[in-house]
Design an enzyme around this catalytic site. Structure first.
Site, PDB file in Angstrom:
ATOM      1  N   LYS A   1       0.889  -1.369  -0.113  1.00 11.97           N
ATOM      2  CA  LYS A   1       0.006   0.177  -0.228  1.00 11.97           C
ATOM      3  C   LYS A   1       0.906   1.358  -0.038  1.00 11.97           C
ATOM      4  CE  LYS A   1      -3.810  -2.404   2.428  1.00 11.97           C
ATOM      5  NZ  LYS A   1      -4.605  -2.905   3.457  1.00 11.97           N
TER       6      LYS A   1
ATOM      7  N   GLN B   1      -4.317  -1.346   9.694  1.00  8.52           N
ATOM      8  CA  GLN B   1      -4.386  -2.642   9.214  1.00  8.52           C
ATOM      9  C   GLN B   1      -5.070  -3.478  10.097  1.00  8.52           C
ATOM     10  OE1 GLN B   1      -3.218  -3.348   5.907  1.00  8.52           O
ATOM     11  NE2 GLN B   1      -4.078  -5.295   6.257  1.00  8.52           N
TER      12      GLN B   1
ATOM     13  N   ASP C   1     -10.837   3.443   3.949  1.00  9.04           N
ATOM     14  CA  ASP C   1     -10.976   1.972   3.968  1.00  9.04           C
ATOM     15  C   ASP C   1     -12.561   1.941   4.084  1.00  9.04           C
ATOM     16  OD1 ASP C   1      -9.032   0.158   3.907  1.00  9.04           O
ATOM     17  OD2 ASP C   1      -8.619  -0.116   6.100  1.00  9.04           O
TER      18      ASP C   1
END
Ligand code: NDP
Length: 287
Positions: A53, A97, A120
């Site tokens: 990412k 994460q 997200d």
């Protein structure tokens, strides 16, 4: 027949090229889109995802900041990092994460991320916006799947039966909602579903998000269906190692009209949608 491959890597490259152009245009205005990635602990798979990412951000000209915290970090410490990032005007997107260590309440952390930095799309408010058909930040994997469908000319899914296997908050549920908003008739299957194959065999569009290697076999797929394989499963060494999806690619490709490979399918599009969401967040800061 042999299915056409939906090349997620190639599509991701194309979309990322467009994103890079838009990042360059924002930079001229003095805004560099910034993504903060927070990694708690040292889970090997998470480390790989986070690295990918960060690298993808830099490649399109975005700023990326990585916050590493030990596996022993407390919930309060993580919430404090999130709060600092919420208040940092150079950061437009925040990603924590998952999974998080046991001592930390995942839900509490996701809800602490500012809604307009929730790239997200996991915050309840963003999930709610998607549910009522007014999406803002949408979970990246299902958003990437929709881009892949659009790329093969399947944008309006009126008259199509879409079957999603899996009902997680990050993949299955938002996937089903996006398909519904695109006018598909949607069925969601899960571990309590009876005679799964009888349902998957009805699917014009079949999305597998189960987390079980090669779970969906060719004989569970309708002839000419479009198959999107979200699964990423690492095989044990004694089975050859490597990554496989939730679909048994070899048998499925003989039945489907289109299929996504693993790797090189949904995965690259997931990261691309993260970049897209970060760009949108940065654009919103351009006032
Ligand atoms: P979860 O484990 O959260 O959800 C799995 C879902 O599959 C659950 O809803 C579960 O049902 C269902 N399921 C499990 N066993 C069966 C069964 N025998 N029959 C029918 N349904 C079943 O996984 P995620 O949604 O987070 O991820 C799914 C897969 O996608 C994983 O392989 C993951 O690694 C991958 N992934 C890939 C991404 C990418 O970028 N390509 C991003 C995110 C995930 P129930 O709810 O009843 O337990």
């Amino acid at each position: 027949m042999t299915a056409k491959i939906i090349d997620g890597k190639a599509l991701a490259e194309k979309v990322r090229g467009r994103i890079a152009d838009e990042v360059a245009a924002l930079k001229v205005k003095g805004i560099t889109p910034g993504l903060a990635v927070v990694l708690v602990g040292d889970d090997p798979a998470s480390q790989v995802y986070v690295r990918n990412k960060v690298a993808a951000c830099e490649k399109v000209g975005m700023k990326s900041v990585m916050h590493r915290m030990p596996a022993t970090a407390s919930e309060a410490e993580l919430l404090s990092v999130v709060q600092t990032l919420n208040n940092d005007a150079t950061i437009h997107g925040i990603l924590v994460q998952l999974p998080l260590p046991k001592q930390i309440d995942e839900k509490k952390v996701l809800e602490a991320i500012a809604v307009d930095k929730d790239v997200d799309g996991f915050h309840a408010e963003n999930v709610g916006a998607l549910t009522i058909g007014e999406p803002r930040f949408v979970s990246c994997t299902p958003a990437g799947c929709m881009e892949m469908l659009a790329d093969i000319g399947m944008k309006d899914l009126r008259g199509k039966h879409a079957v999603v296997v899996g009902r997680s908050n990050i993949v299955g549920k938002p996937m089903a909602l996006l398909l519904l908003h695109a006018n598909a008739t949607v069925t969601i299957c899960h571990s309590g579903t009876k005679d799964l194959a009888a349902i998957t065999r009805q699917a014009d569009i079949l999305v597998a998000a189960v987390g079980r290697p090669r779970f969906i076999k060719g004989n569970m797929i309708k002839s000419d269906a479009v198959v999107l394989d979200v699964g990423i499963n690492r095989l044990p060494i004694e089975q050859g190692g490597g990554l496989v999806g939730d679909v048994d690619f070899e048998s499925a490709k003989e039945v489907a009209s289109y299929i996504t490979p693993v790797p090189g399918g949904v995965g690259p599009m997931t990261i691309t949608m993260l970049l897209q969401n970060t760009l949108v967040a940065a654009r919103a800061a351009d006032y």
